[in-house]
Design a protein around this motif. Structure first.
Motif, PDB file in Angstrom:
ATOM      1  N   ALA A 244      -0.207  -9.901   0.532  1.00 16.89           N
ATOM      2  CA  ALA A 244       0.453  -8.484   0.620  1.00 16.89           C
ATOM      3  C   ALA A 244      -0.508  -7.514  -0.556  1.00 16.89           C
ATOM      4  O   ALA A 244      -0.770  -6.448   0.027  1.00 16.89           O
ATOM      5  N   MET A 245      -0.670  -7.870  -1.773  1.00 15.18           N
ATOM      6  CA  MET A 245      -1.228  -7.234  -2.542  1.00 15.18           C
ATOM      7  C   MET A 245      -2.906  -6.743  -2.324  1.00 15.18           C
ATOM      8  O   MET A 245      -3.283  -5.960  -2.332  1.00 15.18           O
ATOM      9  N   LEU A 246      -3.422  -7.886  -1.999  1.00 13.61           N
ATOM     10  CA  LEU A 246      -4.773  -7.719  -1.255  1.00 13.61           C
ATOM     11  C   LEU A 246      -4.807  -6.860  -0.163  1.00 13.61           C
ATOM     12  O   LEU A 246      -5.804  -5.904  -0.156  1.00 13.61           O
ATOM     13  N   THR A 247      -4.022  -6.920   0.759  1.00 10.69           N
ATOM     14  CA  THR A 247      -4.055  -6.105   2.005  1.00 10.69           C
ATOM     15  C   THR A 247      -3.927  -4.628   1.563  1.00 10.69           C
ATOM     16  O   THR A 247      -4.618  -3.678   1.934  1.00 10.69           O
TER      17      THR A 247
ATOM     18  N   PHE B 275      -4.425  -3.310  -1.422  1.00  5.90           N
ATOM     19  CA  PHE B 275      -5.592  -2.741  -2.024  1.00  5.90           C
ATOM     20  C   PHE B 275      -6.839  -2.445  -1.207  1.00  5.90           C
ATOM     21  O   PHE B 275      -7.250  -1.198  -1.176  1.00  5.90           O
ATOM     22  N   LEU B 276      -6.823  -3.165  -0.135  1.00  4.56           N
ATOM     23  CA  LEU B 276      -8.141  -3.067   0.688  1.00  4.56           C
ATOM     24  C   LEU B 276      -7.888  -1.727   1.598  1.00  4.56           C
ATOM     25  O   LEU B 276      -8.519  -0.984   2.159  1.00  4.56           O
TER      26      LEU B 276
ATOM     27  N   ARG C 199     -10.720   3.960   0.457  1.00  2.12           N
ATOM     28  CA  ARG C 199     -11.408   4.735   1.471  1.00  2.12           C
ATOM     29  C   ARG C 199     -12.585   4.385   1.758  1.00  2.12           C
ATOM     30  O   ARG C 199     -13.026   4.549   2.743  1.00  2.12           O
ATOM     31  N   GLU C 200     -13.254   4.289   0.573  1.00  2.00           N
ATOM     32  CA  GLU C 200     -14.962   4.167   0.498  1.00  2.00           C
ATOM     33  C   GLU C 200     -15.112   2.871   1.199  1.00  2.00           C
ATOM     34  O   GLU C 200     -16.011   2.741   1.951  1.00  2.00           O
ATOM     35  N   PHE C 201     -14.485   1.943   1.113  1.00  2.00           N
ATOM     36  CA  PHE C 201     -14.752   0.500   1.851  1.00  2.00           C
ATOM     37  C   PHE C 201     -14.146   0.717   3.223  1.00  2.00           C
ATOM     38  O   PHE C 201     -15.034   0.280   4.146  1.00  2.00           O
ATOM     39  N   ALA C 202     -13.148   1.360   3.764  1.00  2.00           N
ATOM     40  CA  ALA C 202     -12.824   1.763   5.110  1.00  2.00           C
ATOM     41  C   ALA C 202     -13.875   2.484   5.650  1.00  2.00           C
ATOM     42  O   ALA C 202     -14.422   1.992   6.974  1.00  2.00           O
TER      43      ALA C 202
END
Length: 74
Positions: free
Chosen positions: A52-55, A57-58, A62-65
């Motif tokens: 849940a923490m990794l989800t 974070f990802l 926004r830049e990663f998205a």
């Protein structure tokens, strides 16, 4: 038969991932689990909190998205 509104569900088969972490990070994760238990009144193992923490974070990056969105093909 006509199309239904709900799209086909994605693959939900869990993938097991083993990692090694430093003692400091392990302690911080234990502390986070304690804070979670205090806040919500129920204990959850660190191994249950990490996905849940990794989800979260990802999903908040926004830049990663944007980068990932530009790489998706239809």
């Amino acid at each position: 038969m006509s199309a239904i509104r709900l799209p086909k569900l994605p693959d939900r088969t869990p993938v097991k991932l083993a990692i090694s972490i430093l003692p400091d990070l392990h302690q911080r994760l234990q502390d986070y689990a304690a804070a979670y238990a205090e806040h919500y009144g129920c204990e959850e193992p660190v191994a249950e909190l990490i996905p849940a923490m990794l989800t979260a974070f990802l999903e908040s990056d926004r830049e990663f998205a944007r980068w990932r969105g530009g790489r998706q093909t239809i």
